[in-house]
Design a protein around this motif. Structure first.
Motif, PDB file in Angstrom:
ATOM      1  N   TYR A   9       0.894   4.060  -2.841  1.00 15.24           N
ATOM      2  CA  TYR A   9       0.522   5.427  -2.447  1.00 15.24           C
ATOM      3  C   TYR A   9       1.622   6.417  -2.841  1.00 15.24           C
ATOM      4  N   VAL A  59      -1.258  12.738  -4.865  1.00 17.79           N
ATOM      5  CA  VAL A  59      -2.320  13.170  -3.970  1.00 17.79           C
ATOM      6  C   VAL A  59      -2.831  14.539  -4.424  1.00 17.79           C
ATOM      7  N   VAL A 115      -8.079   8.234  -0.091  1.00 14.37           N
ATOM      8  CA  VAL A 115      -8.514   7.750  -1.404  1.00 14.37           C
ATOM      9  C   VAL A 115      -7.331   7.218  -2.212  1.00 14.37           C
ATOM     10  N   ARG A 116      -6.117   7.616  -1.877  1.00 15.42           N
ATOM     11  CA  ARG A 116      -4.931   7.087  -2.559  1.00 15.42           C
ATOM     12  C   ARG A 116      -4.385   5.850  -1.855  1.00 15.42           C
ATOM     13  N   ARG A 163      -8.054  13.158   1.443  1.00 15.29           N
ATOM     14  CA  ARG A 163      -7.292  13.174   0.193  1.00 15.29           C
ATOM     15  C   ARG A 163      -6.215  12.090   0.178  1.00 15.29           C
ATOM     16  N   HIS A 164      -5.739  11.709   1.355  1.00 18.37           N
ATOM     17  CA  HIS A 164      -4.745  10.641   1.439  1.00 18.37           C
ATOM     18  C   HIS A 164      -5.409   9.266   1.472  1.00 18.37           C
ATOM     19  N   ARG A 184       0.835  -1.210   0.000  1.00 17.90           N
ATOM     20  CA  ARG A 184       0.000   0.000   0.000  1.00 17.90           C
ATOM     21  C   ARG A 184       0.867   1.257   0.000  1.00 17.90           C
ATOM     22  N   SER A 234       1.657   7.373  -6.375  1.00 13.63           N
ATOM     23  CA  SER A 234       0.475   8.085  -6.862  1.00 13.63           C
ATOM     24  C   SER A 234       0.616   9.576  -6.601  1.00 13.63           C
ATOM     25  N   PRO A 255      -7.443   2.730  -2.524  1.00 16.59           N
ATOM     26  CA  PRO A 255      -8.181   3.065  -3.754  1.00 16.59           C
ATOM     27  C   PRO A 255      -9.354   2.135  -4.028  1.00 16.59           C
ATOM     28  N   GLU A 256      -9.314   0.921  -3.466  1.00 18.14           N
ATOM     29  CA  GLU A 256     -10.380  -0.046  -3.733  1.00 18.14           C
ATOM     30  C   GLU A 256     -11.526   0.053  -2.736  1.00 18.14           C
ATOM     31  N   PHE A 294     -13.320  14.562  -4.025  1.00 19.75           N
ATOM     32  CA  PHE A 294     -12.631  13.276  -3.921  1.00 19.75           C
ATOM     33  C   PHE A 294     -13.508  12.073  -4.262  1.00 19.75           C
TER      34      PHE A 294
END
Length: 297
Positions: free
Chosen positions: A35, A40, A102-103, A99-100, A31, A38, A106-107, A127
């Motif tokens: 993250y 943010v 959702v990254r 905001r963190h 994870r 990705s 993500p599922e 978001f």
């Protein structure tokens, strides 16, 4: 005749099956790698009042979100449950933590709640998360359950009755095996609040010298926080002082509270369906403590 002392409750229900430690470590590491690779969304809505709009303030805002992820990763390792399907961020504010989330997840289906409906609307729009209705005074259950609940600085502003009521509602919102990460102000925060009076030269009123107190023009009067800490907090492990401007804003008593580790444990140790996973002092933003609890299946 002396009555027998009450027996401590035995935990009932089974400990939910989770990953082995090795598998949990691998899942958390995966994870984190995903993250960090990705991007943010760091656009800040005007409704967000947690941002100090300077370069240092923006970096601190970002790091607070990272500290939340660290706590959630700690909770996943302790519970062995690394794939939460439903997550709640309460209060979401302007999305400082959302905001963190959702990254990092993500599922997952991520839900948010806040007493400020404008902030909920802004966060859900930005978001793609879903809103959840929550009672402002925690007199009603949330009406649905979650695998993971993160509570940022919320109960830190509640008096004792509201604090206990909120904790009960939050625990009731856990699905079997669900985990609650609750941030709170403890002994370190209380010592800092007390120290500010000491540094300012303020001392408690001397019982033997009212004249000296009067002549000092208030120099011997401790502030409200210090009085609460040296009074009720020292005696019972919980102290609270109301902040009038916040109380007018929210329409109910709102201020600053201090909850010692022992007081917190007393609030949950009578619950045979709740397992204490961990307690991390100064685990959130280097200031707030974090209590991690799991509902047994």
């Amino acid at each position: 005749m002396l009555l027998p002392a009450p027996r401590p409750p035995r935990l009932v229900g089974c400990t939910p099956e989770g990953d082995s430690q090795a598998d949990a470590l691998g899942a958390c590491a995966a994870r984190w790698h995903a993250y960090l690779a990705s991007e943010v969304d760091m656009r800040i809505d005007p409704c967000d009042d947690m941002l100090v709009d300077t370069p240092d303030g923006r970096e601190h805002y970002r790091l607070v979100g990272l500290k939340a992820l660290e706590l959630l990763a700690d909770a996943m390792l302790l519970s062995g449950r690394t794939r939460p399907g439903r997550i709640l961020d309460l209060p979401c504010g302007g999305g400082r933590v959302t905001r963190h989330l959702v990254r990092f997840f993500p599922e997952a289906e991520i839900s948010v709640a806040d007493v400020d409906e404008g902030k909920v609307e802004a966060v859900t729009r930005q978001f793609g998360v879903r809103p959840v209705a929550a009672s402002a005074d925690f007199t009603a259950p949330l009406g649905e359950t979650f695998d993971l609940v993160f509570v940022g600085s919320l109960v830190t502003h509640f008096d004792e009755a509201l604090y206990v009521r909120a904790l009960d509602v939050l625990l009731g919102a856990l699905a079997p095996g669900g985990v609650l990460v609750l941030t709170t102000t403890g002994r370190s925060w209380a010592a800092e609040a007390q120290g500010r009076d000491v540094e300012a030269g303020l001392r408690a009123r001397a019982w033997w010298s009212p004249a000296a107190t009067w002549l000092s023009r208030g120099r011997y009067r401790a502030s409200g926080p210090r009085s609460a800490i040296e009074g009720r907090y020292a005696r019972r492990g919980f102290g609270y002082v109301q902040v009038n401007s916040w109380t007018r804003l929210y329409g109910r008593s709102y201020g600053s509270s201090w909850a010692s580790p022992s007081w917190l444990m007393r609030q949950v140790e009578h619950r045979p369906d709740i397992r204490i996973l961990g307690f991390k002092e100064r685990g959130f933003d280097h200031l707030l403590d974090a209590l991690m609890l799991q509902r047994l299946a």
